[in-house]
Scaffold this motif. Structure first.
Motif, PDB file in Angstrom:
ATOM      1  N   TYR A 137       0.839  -1.201   0.000  1.00  7.21           N
ATOM      2  CA  TYR A 137       0.000   0.000   0.000  1.00  7.21           C
ATOM      3  C   TYR A 137       0.869   1.243   0.000  1.00  7.21           C
ATOM      4  CZ  TYR A 137      -3.156   3.630   1.780  1.00  7.21           C
ATOM      5  OH  TYR A 137      -3.857   4.785   1.948  1.00  7.21           O
ATOM      6  N   LEU A 138       0.735   2.037  -1.047  1.00  5.07           N
ATOM      7  CA  LEU A 138       1.437   3.306  -1.107  1.00  5.07           C
ATOM      8  C   LEU A 138       0.486   4.384  -0.619  1.00  5.07           C
ATOM      9  CD1 LEU A 138       3.667   4.693  -3.800  1.00  5.07           C
ATOM     10  CD2 LEU A 138       1.629   5.972  -3.302  1.00  5.07           C
ATOM     11  N   SER A 139       0.841   5.006   0.515  1.00  6.91           N
ATOM     12  CA  SER A 139      -0.072   5.949   1.151  1.00  6.91           C
ATOM     13  C   SER A 139      -0.071   7.296   0.447  1.00  6.91           C
ATOM     14  CB  SER A 139       0.355   6.118   2.597  1.00  6.91           C
ATOM     15  OG  SER A 139      -0.001   7.375   3.052  1.00  6.91           O
ATOM     16  N   GLU A 140      -1.178   8.023   0.579  1.00  5.52           N
ATOM     17  CA  GLU A 140      -1.251   9.352  -0.029  1.00  5.52           C
ATOM     18  C   GLU A 140      -0.420  10.358   0.765  1.00  5.52           C
ATOM     19  OE1 GLU A 140      -4.814  11.577   0.285  1.00  5.52           O
ATOM     20  OE2 GLU A 140      -5.311  10.846   2.256  1.00  5.52           O
ATOM     21  N   ASP A 141      -0.094  10.029   1.990  1.00  2.89           N
ATOM     22  CA  ASP A 141       0.606  10.981   2.850  1.00  2.89           C
ATOM     23  C   ASP A 141       2.028  10.493   3.076  1.00  2.89           C
ATOM     24  OD1 ASP A 141       1.537  12.678   4.724  1.00  2.89           O
ATOM     25  OD2 ASP A 141      -0.183  12.528   6.060  1.00  2.89           O
ATOM     26  N   ARG A 142       2.929  10.859   2.151  1.00  2.00           N
ATOM     27  CA  ARG A 142       4.247  10.231   2.175  1.00  2.00           C
ATOM     28  C   ARG A 142       5.029  10.600   3.424  1.00  2.00           C
ATOM     29  NH1 ARG A 142       4.915  13.653  -2.375  1.00  2.00           N
ATOM     30  NH2 ARG A 142       5.777  15.640  -1.746  1.00  2.00           N
ATOM     31  N   LYS A 143       4.773  11.802   3.958  1.00  2.00           N
ATOM     32  CA  LYS A 143       5.577  12.229   5.093  1.00  2.00           C
ATOM     33  C   LYS A 143       5.200  11.448   6.347  1.00  2.00           C
ATOM     34  CE  LYS A 143       7.809  16.508   6.368  1.00  2.00           C
ATOM     35  NZ  LYS A 143       7.657  17.956   6.481  1.00  2.00           N
ATOM     36  N   ARG A 144       3.905  11.139   6.474  1.00  2.00           N
ATOM     37  CA  ARG A 144       3.465  10.451   7.674  1.00  2.00           C
ATOM     38  C   ARG A 144       3.709   8.941   7.594  1.00  2.00           C
ATOM     39  NH1 ARG A 144      -2.457  11.741  10.000  1.00  2.00           N
ATOM     40  NH2 ARG A 144      -2.242  13.686   8.870  1.00  2.00           N
ATOM     41  N   TYR A 145       3.442   8.363   6.422  1.00  2.00           N
ATOM     42  CA  TYR A 145       3.486   6.904   6.356  1.00  2.00           C
ATOM     43  C   TYR A 145       4.500   6.329   5.366  1.00  2.00           C
ATOM     44  CZ  TYR A 145      -1.105   7.767   8.374  1.00  2.00           C
ATOM     45  OH  TYR A 145      -2.134   8.211   9.142  1.00  2.00           O
ATOM     46  N   GLY A 146       4.991   7.153   4.457  1.00  2.00           N
ATOM     47  CA  GLY A 146       5.705   6.561   3.331  1.00  2.00           C
ATOM     48  C   GLY A 146       7.222   6.544   3.410  1.00  2.00           C
ATOM     49  N   LEU A 147       7.816   7.532   4.079  1.00  2.00           N
ATOM     50  CA  LEU A 147       9.261   7.705   3.996  1.00  2.00           C
ATOM     51  C   LEU A 147       9.878   7.850   5.376  1.00  2.00           C
ATOM     52  CD1 LEU A 147      10.220  10.423   1.361  1.00  2.00           C
ATOM     53  CD2 LEU A 147      10.825   8.028   1.329  1.00  2.00           C
ATOM     54  N   CYS A 148      11.099   7.356   5.532  1.00  2.00           N
ATOM     55  CA  CYS A 148      11.871   7.694   6.727  1.00  2.00           C
ATOM     56  C   CYS A 148      12.813   8.804   6.297  1.00  2.00           C
ATOM     57  CB  CYS A 148      12.659   6.496   7.227  1.00  2.00           C
ATOM     58  SG  CYS A 148      11.589   5.134   7.635  1.00  2.00           S
ATOM     59  N   LEU A 149      12.445  10.038   6.623  1.00  2.00           N
ATOM     60  CA  LEU A 149      13.138  11.197   6.068  1.00  2.00           C
ATOM     61  C   LEU A 149      14.613  11.262   6.432  1.00  2.00           C
ATOM     62  CD1 LEU A 149      10.392  13.900   6.503  1.00  2.00           C
ATOM     63  CD2 LEU A 149      11.288  12.993   4.368  1.00  2.00           C
ATOM     64  N   SER A 150      14.976  10.746   7.618  1.00  2.00           N
ATOM     65  CA  SER A 150      16.369  10.890   8.039  1.00  2.00           C
ATOM     66  C   SER A 150      17.231   9.721   7.553  1.00  2.00           C
ATOM     67  CB  SER A 150      16.448  11.024   9.555  1.00  2.00           C
ATOM     68  OG  SER A 150      15.814   9.912  10.122  1.00  2.00           O
ATOM     69  N   LEU A 151      16.607   8.723   6.923  1.00  2.00           N
ATOM     70  CA  LEU A 151      17.404   7.621   6.372  1.00  2.00           C
ATOM     71  C   LEU A 151      17.742   7.905   4.909  1.00  2.00           C
ATOM     72  CD1 LEU A 151      15.604   4.466   7.796  1.00  2.00           C
ATOM     73  CD2 LEU A 151      17.636   5.638   8.661  1.00  2.00           C
ATOM     74  N   ASP A 152      18.763   7.208   4.411  1.00  2.00           N
ATOM     75  CA  ASP A 152      19.144   7.476   3.028  1.00  2.00           C
ATOM     76  C   ASP A 152      18.189   6.778   2.051  1.00  2.00           C
ATOM     77  OD1 ASP A 152      19.965   4.845   2.644  1.00  2.00           O
ATOM     78  OD2 ASP A 152      22.038   5.276   3.148  1.00  2.00           O
ATOM     79  N   LEU A 153      18.389   7.139   0.795  1.00  2.00           N
ATOM     80  CA  LEU A 153      17.540   6.692  -0.288  1.00  2.00           C
ATOM     81  C   LEU A 153      17.519   5.172  -0.424  1.00  2.00           C
ATOM     82  CD1 LEU A 153      16.510   8.523  -2.650  1.00  2.00           C
ATOM     83  CD2 LEU A 153      18.352   7.549  -3.911  1.00  2.00           C
ATOM     84  N   LYS A 154      18.721   4.588  -0.402  1.00  2.00           N
ATOM     85  CA  LYS A 154      18.865   3.154  -0.601  1.00  2.00           C
ATOM     86  C   LYS A 154      18.089   2.405   0.483  1.00  2.00           C
ATOM     87  CE  LYS A 154      22.728   1.175   0.526  1.00  2.00           C
ATOM     88  NZ  LYS A 154      24.181   1.233   0.593  1.00  2.00           N
ATOM     89  N   THR A 155      18.282   2.815   1.742  1.00  2.00           N
ATOM     90  CA  THR A 155      17.606   2.141   2.854  1.00  2.00           C
ATOM     91  C   THR A 155      16.096   2.280   2.717  1.00  2.00           C
ATOM     92  OG1 THR A 155      19.489   2.839   4.152  1.00  2.00           O
ATOM     93  CG2 THR A 155      17.644   1.885   5.354  1.00  2.00           C
ATOM     94  N   ASN A 156      15.630   3.462   2.329  1.00  2.00           N
ATOM     95  CA  ASN A 156      14.190   3.653   2.155  1.00  2.00           C
ATOM     96  C   ASN A 156      13.630   2.695   1.107  1.00  2.00           C
ATOM     97  OD1 ASN A 156      12.532   5.777   3.576  1.00  2.00           O
ATOM     98  ND2 ASN A 156      14.428   6.905   3.224  1.00  2.00           N
TER      99      ASN A 156
END
Ligand SMILES: Nc1ncnc2c1ncn2[C@@H]1O[C@H](COP(=O)(O)OP(=O)(O)OP(=O)(O)O)[C@@H](O)[C@H]1O
Ligand SMILES: [Mg+2]
Length: 508
Positions: free
Chosen positions: A333-352
């Protein structure tokens, strides 16, 4: 030229590993709406954050109302009369709407915060915006669209001479966007200068007087909207012709039911929601805000509980109580709210990107794992042309659209059988949208089943093999692609108190 509010010349800005802006220029007149466009990562937000005092330039000059200035911080910008609505929601979710709007400048009465005045002032702004929202409502309880409207209210509360909107319509529906345009026209008539960033090309003709195009951190051109065409703008943005991928509906469509939802209900939000998803199908979900599309997706995914209803996967009943159960059943499930549910902002791209498959990877030896993570994420970055200096870049340092691509990429890497995408192309530029469309077509052709929720009707119509339409928590329409016209979808999307769900259009 004494009507010039802002003049930016020769602007340079570097970030570690990225030259975000190279000798950029921009000017804003009183009483104009000046659109700023360009691909994801072109430098739009960076240029405007410089004007709003968030970033400092490495080179170049800013002239404001005829005087050369430095804008050392956002507070100075606000005092000067420059106010910005950010692309990313920046509200404090535990505070109320009014507390967010007046944070740091609360009205006081005998040294105490005067909540009453604060709430009343907020109410006044909401009324100007025709916004029916309680000033004392906590932001955490609001949809993304409502949060965006609070951000806009906050920017308006400064009575600024220069208002910057960074992709405000991304999270808004047509109704709210129309309201925003009404406010913008009114401010413009009062002499405010407005800068408007958008990826929705059709908005340019509707709201802007002039358009400035950036590409790869460079200034391309500024044109009068009346004297240009959208195609010309797109050409300036991408420097190449965009191939519009057409819908690829297979001639033989599978009758194999992968997912069946029966009578899903919860309070007023979901009422007897039933539908089937076939193997290799792209099933569009259309409807107005609050129709229950995201709620349906979240219920299937186990993110929110339901009162009643059943879910079958490949004919077998399943009990999905939490997202990990859904993942175990190969649902993504790709959420509409990427900041709340979709991404770990402080982790790097590869890890995400490899996060959802980390368990699978962790069974292999250390360096093999690293290498696989690298290969998988490198592929995604190439496929979606994510603009980043390296795979080690922290997600928070990517441009808004590139963050969205990472979220899409992370679920593509997951290799799930059932993929639910909620507003997958929000904030994504015209070129990259086509890339995502081709990827969705490819996945469907491989036999993956896709639910695509989208508020952009052209996208629903282009991509869907079949369209489910919802209104007020009910399924009101089930249309085959041949019947899925704008008029038809809107008819079912506004079919209040249920109507009779159209059952005839099962795929044949
Ligand atoms: N804080 C930061 N640290 C490092 N790099 C950054 C930072 N902010 C932006 N960048 C980089 O600068 C470039 C321009 O980014 P910017 O956010 O201005 O793009 P944009 O035009 O707003 O794109 P979008 O349409 O995706 O929002 C990108 O390559 C981005 O990764
Ligand atoms: Mg941006």
């Amino acid at each position: 030229m004494n009507d010039t509010l802002v003049l930016m010349e020769g602007i340079d800005k570097r970030f570690p590993g990225v030259q975000a802006l190279k000798g950029c220029q921009f000017n804003l007149q009183r009483g104009e709406v000046h659109a700023l466009v360009g691909e994801n990562g072109a430098g739009k937000s960076t240029l405007m954050k410089i004007l709003a005092g968030i970033y400092q330039v490495d080179g170049g000059t800013i002239t404001f109302k005829g005087e050369q200035v430095t804008i050392p911080n956002p507070h100075t910008a606000q005092t000067m009369g420059i106010s910005m609505v950010h692309q990313e929601l920046n509200l404090m979710s535990h505070l109320t709407a009014a507390q967010n709007i007046f944070i740091g400048r609360e009205p006081t009465k005998s040294f105490l915060i005067d909540e009453n005045t604060q709430n009343n002032k907020t109410k006044e702004i909401f009324e100007l915006m025709n916004l029916n929202l309680d000033p004392t409502m906590r932001v955490s309880k609001m949809t993304v669209a409502k949060q965006q409207m609070v951000e806009i209210a906050k920017a308006l509360s400064f009575n600024a001479d220069v208002l910057i909107f960074d992709e405000p319509s991304g999270a808004l529906t047509d109704v709210e966007t129309a309201e925003l345009f009404r406010i913008i026209r009114q401010l413009k008539a009062e002499g405010t200068g407005i800068i408007y960033i958008t990826h929705r090309m059709e908005e340019l003709k509707e709201i802007s007087d002039r358009i400035t195009v950036l590409r790869d951190g460079l200034y391309v051109n500024t044109v009068n909207t009346r004297e240009t065409s959208i195609n010309e703008i797109i050409n300036m943005m991408v420097g190449r012709v965009i191939y519009e991928s057409s819908p690829e509906i297979p001639e033989e469509r599978s009758q194999e039911i992968v997912l069946e939802v029966k009578n899903l209900s919860r309070g007023n939000e979901l009422k007897d929601v039933s539908f089937q998803l076939m193997k290799g199908e792209i099933l569009g979900f259309a409807g107005l805000i609050g129709a229950g599309r995201t709620e349906t997706a979240r219920a299937i995914f186990g993110a929110d509980p339901v009162d009643s209803g059943e879910v079958f996967i490949n004919g077998k009943p399943v009990h999905i109580k939490r997202p990990s159960d859904a993942v175990a059943h190969d649902i993504a499930y790709l959420s509409e709210d990427r900041k709340r549910y979709g991404l770990c902002l402080s982790l790097d791209l590869k890890t995400n990107i490899v996060l959802p498959i980390y368990q699978k990877l962790s069974s292999v030896l250390g360096w093999v794992k690293d290498k696989r993570a690298y290969t998988i994420s490198k592929n995604i970055v190439d496929q979606l042309s994510i603009r980043t200096p390296s795979l080690e870049q922290k997600a928070k340092n990517l441009s808004g659209g590139n963050q969205q691509k990472v979220v899409v990429g992370k679920w593509l890497a997951k290799d799930a059988d059932i993929l639910i995408f909620d507003e997958p192309t929000r904030g994504i530029d015209v070129g990259a949208k086509q890339e995502i469309y081709s990827l969705l077509n490819e996945l469907a052709a491989q036999g993956k089943s896709i639910i695509m929720i989208s508020s952009e009707l052209p996208e629903i119509i282009r991509m869907s093999h079949r369209v489910i339409v919802m209104c007020e928590g009910r399924v009101t329409g089930n249309l085959d692609y041949s019947e899925a016209t704008q008029e038809n979808i809107m008819k079912f999307a506004t079919m209040r108190n249920g109507g009779n769900a159209k059952k005839s259009a099962q795929p044949s």
